[in-house]
Scaffold this motif. Structure first.
Motif, PDB file in Angstrom:
ATOM      1  N   ALA A 241      48.823  27.458  35.593  1.00  0.00           N
ATOM      2  CA  ALA A 241      48.113  27.187  36.858  1.00  0.00           C
ATOM      3  C   ALA A 241      48.067  25.704  37.189  1.00  0.00           C
ATOM      4  O   ALA A 241      48.200  25.319  38.355  1.00  0.00           O
ATOM      5  CB  ALA A 241      46.705  27.768  36.793  1.00  0.00           C
ATOM      6  N   TRP A 242      47.896  24.854  36.194  1.00  0.00           N
ATOM      7  CA  TRP A 242      47.791  23.419  36.464  1.00  0.00           C
ATOM      8  C   TRP A 242      49.081  22.850  37.040  1.00  0.00           C
ATOM      9  O   TRP A 242      49.064  21.819  37.694  1.00  0.00           O
ATOM     10  CB  TRP A 242      47.359  22.632  35.229  1.00  0.00           C
ATOM     11  N   ALA A 243      50.207  23.521  36.818  1.00  0.00           N
ATOM     12  CA  ALA A 243      51.500  23.021  37.308  1.00  0.00           C
ATOM     13  C   ALA A 243      51.629  23.145  38.817  1.00  0.00           C
ATOM     14  O   ALA A 243      52.456  22.468  39.429  1.00  0.00           O
ATOM     15  CB  ALA A 243      52.642  23.746  36.611  1.00  0.00           C
TER      16      ALA A 243
ATOM     17  N   VAL B  35      43.454  12.245  38.685  1.00  0.00           N
ATOM     18  CA  VAL B  35      44.345  12.333  37.523  1.00  0.00           C
ATOM     19  C   VAL B  35      44.729  10.907  37.145  1.00  0.00           C
ATOM     20  O   VAL B  35      45.285  10.169  37.966  1.00  0.00           O
ATOM     21  CB  VAL B  35      45.614  13.154  37.844  1.00  0.00           C
ATOM     22  N   ILE B  36      44.440  10.523  35.917  1.00  0.00           N
ATOM     23  CA  ILE B  36      44.779   9.187  35.422  1.00  0.00           C
ATOM     24  C   ILE B  36      46.273   9.161  35.106  1.00  0.00           C
ATOM     25  O   ILE B  36      46.767  10.008  34.374  1.00  0.00           O
ATOM     26  CB  ILE B  36      43.972   8.860  34.143  1.00  0.00           C
ATOM     27  N   ASP B  37      46.995   8.203  35.664  1.00  0.00           N
ATOM     28  CA  ASP B  37      48.417   8.029  35.361  1.00  0.00           C
ATOM     29  C   ASP B  37      48.582   6.867  34.391  1.00  0.00           C
ATOM     30  O   ASP B  37      48.128   5.756  34.660  1.00  0.00           O
ATOM     31  CB  ASP B  37      49.224   7.739  36.634  1.00  0.00           C
ATOM     32  N   LEU B  38      49.258   7.160  33.291  1.00  0.00           N
ATOM     33  CA  LEU B  38      49.558   6.153  32.285  1.00  0.00           C
ATOM     34  C   LEU B  38      51.063   6.085  32.095  1.00  0.00           C
ATOM     35  O   LEU B  38      51.766   7.084  32.266  1.00  0.00           O
ATOM     36  CB  LEU B  38      48.893   6.502  30.950  1.00  0.00           C
ATOM     37  N   MET B  39      51.519   4.934  31.704  1.00  0.00           N
ATOM     38  CA  MET B  39      52.934   4.716  31.456  1.00  0.00           C
ATOM     39  C   MET B  39      53.036   4.099  30.066  1.00  0.00           C
ATOM     40  O   MET B  39      52.227   3.239  29.709  1.00  0.00           O
ATOM     41  CB  MET B  39      53.445   3.759  32.534  1.00  0.00           C
TER      42      MET B  39
ATOM     43  N   ARG C  69      48.132  15.975  30.367  1.00  0.00           N
ATOM     44  CA  ARG C  69      46.973  16.372  29.562  1.00  0.00           C
ATOM     45  C   ARG C  69      46.075  17.218  30.441  1.00  0.00           C
ATOM     46  O   ARG C  69      45.698  16.796  31.550  1.00  0.00           O
ATOM     47  CB  ARG C  69      46.222  15.163  29.041  1.00  0.00           C
ATOM     48  N   VAL C  70      45.752  18.380  29.953  1.00  0.00           N
ATOM     49  CA  VAL C  70      44.952  19.333  30.706  1.00  0.00           C
ATOM     50  C   VAL C  70      43.553  19.400  30.099  1.00  0.00           C
ATOM     51  O   VAL C  70      43.405  19.482  28.874  1.00  0.00           O
ATOM     52  CB  VAL C  70      45.627  20.726  30.676  1.00  0.00           C
TER      53      VAL C  70
ATOM     54  N   ARG D 101      44.836  19.297  35.541  1.00  0.00           N
ATOM     55  CA  ARG D 101      45.438  18.033  35.129  1.00  0.00           C
ATOM     56  C   ARG D 101      44.348  16.978  35.037  1.00  0.00           C
ATOM     57  O   ARG D 101      43.543  16.833  35.958  1.00  0.00           O
ATOM     58  CB  ARG D 101      46.451  17.553  36.161  1.00  0.00           C
ATOM     59  N   ALA D 102      44.369  16.215  33.949  1.00  0.00           N
ATOM     60  CA  ALA D 102      43.414  15.123  33.805  1.00  0.00           C
ATOM     61  C   ALA D 102      44.139  13.791  33.659  1.00  0.00           C
ATOM     62  O   ALA D 102      43.698  12.780  34.193  1.00  0.00           O
ATOM     63  CB  ALA D 102      42.502  15.356  32.602  1.00  0.00           C
ATOM     64  N   VAL D 103      45.270  13.817  32.927  1.00  0.00           N
ATOM     65  CA  VAL D 103      46.009  12.590  32.662  1.00  0.00           C
ATOM     66  C   VAL D 103      47.499  12.903  32.685  1.00  0.00           C
ATOM     67  O   VAL D 103      47.931  13.943  32.182  1.00  0.00           O
ATOM     68  CB  VAL D 103      45.636  11.997  31.271  1.00  0.00           C
TER      69      VAL D 103
END
Length: 183
Positions: free
Chosen positions: A12-14, A66-70, A109-110, A115-117
Motif C-alpha cells: 500500500a505504501w508504494a 517523508v524525510i529524504d536522505l542521500m 522506511r515504512v 512512507r516515513a523516510v
C-alpha cells in the motif's frame, strides 16, 4: 512466485497519494536522528556520507511528510549486505526495475504503514548528488523561491494526487530553472 513488477503486488505504501502538509520544524532533527541510526548500521560497509535533501530539508517549505536522505555507496554490489542491515528495522528496497532511476538505489522506511523516510544511495561522483544539494541550498537562502515552490507543490499535488511520479515530473521545470538559471 510473485511478480513484484506488477502494481497489483505492490504494498500500500508504494501507491500512497500525494499529500502536502505544512512545514514541520522537527523535520531537521528527525533527519539527523535517522542519519545517526543509518551511520551506526552502515558504517562497516563504508557508508558514512549522508545528506538531508528534498523539501523537508528546507525550513518553512510545505512537503510530503517523508524525510529524504542521500548517502554515498561505493558499489551496487553491496545491496544484499545493506539489506541485511536495513530490512530488520523497517526499510524496504525498491529495485531499479521498479524505481526507474539507474543513478541510484532506493530504500523506503515504512512506519505505521506509510512512507516515513527515503534513502537515495548514490555512487561517488554522481552528478545528481551535487544537484540535490545545490537545489536545497539555493532554497534555504531564498525565501522568495520557497514561497513560489510551495504554491507550485500544493497545486501539483492537487492535480496529481494519485500519481506520485506525475507529481515529481511536474516539478522538474521549476527545479531546473533554479539549478540552471539561478532564478
Amino acid at each position: 512466485m510473485t511478480d513484484h513488477l506488477q502494481p497489483k503486488n505492490w504494498p500500500a505504501w508504494a501507491t500512497e497519494s500525494v499529500q502536502i502538509v505544512e512545514a514541520n520544524p522537527m523535520w531537521g532533527s528527525l533527519a539527523q536522528e535517522e542519519i545517526r541510526q543509518l551511520r551506526d548500521r552502515l558504517l562497516q560497509l563504508n557508508i558514512h556520507r549522508f545528506e538531508h535533501i528534498g523539501s523537508t530539508s528546507i525550513p518553512g517549505l510545505p512537503a510530503k511528510p517523508v524525510i529524504d536522505l542521500m548517502a554515498e555507496v561505493q558499489s551496487w554490489d553491496d545491496m544484499d549486505l545493506i539489506a541485511d542491515q536495513l530490512n530488520p528495522v523497517g526499510w524496504n528496497y525498491v529495485p531499479p526495475e521498479l524505481d526507474g532511476r539507474e543513478y541510484r538505489r532506493f530504500w523506503v522506511r515504512v512506519k505505521d504503514g506509510k512512507r516515513a523516510v527515503h534513502l537515495h544511495l548514490m555512487r561517488p561522483e554522481e552528478l545528481r548528488w551535487d544537484r540535490q544539494i545545490q537545489f536545497r541550498d539555493v532554497l534555504r537562502q531564498r525565501p522568495d523561491l520557497v514561497e513560489v515552490y510551495a504554491a507550485l507543490k500544493v497545486k501539483l499535488a492537487d492535480e496529481n494526487q494519485n500519481d506520485r511520479e506525475a507529481y515529481t515530473t511536474a516539478k522538474t521545470e521549476f527545479i531546473l530553472k533554479v539549478l540552471d538559471e539561478g532564478i
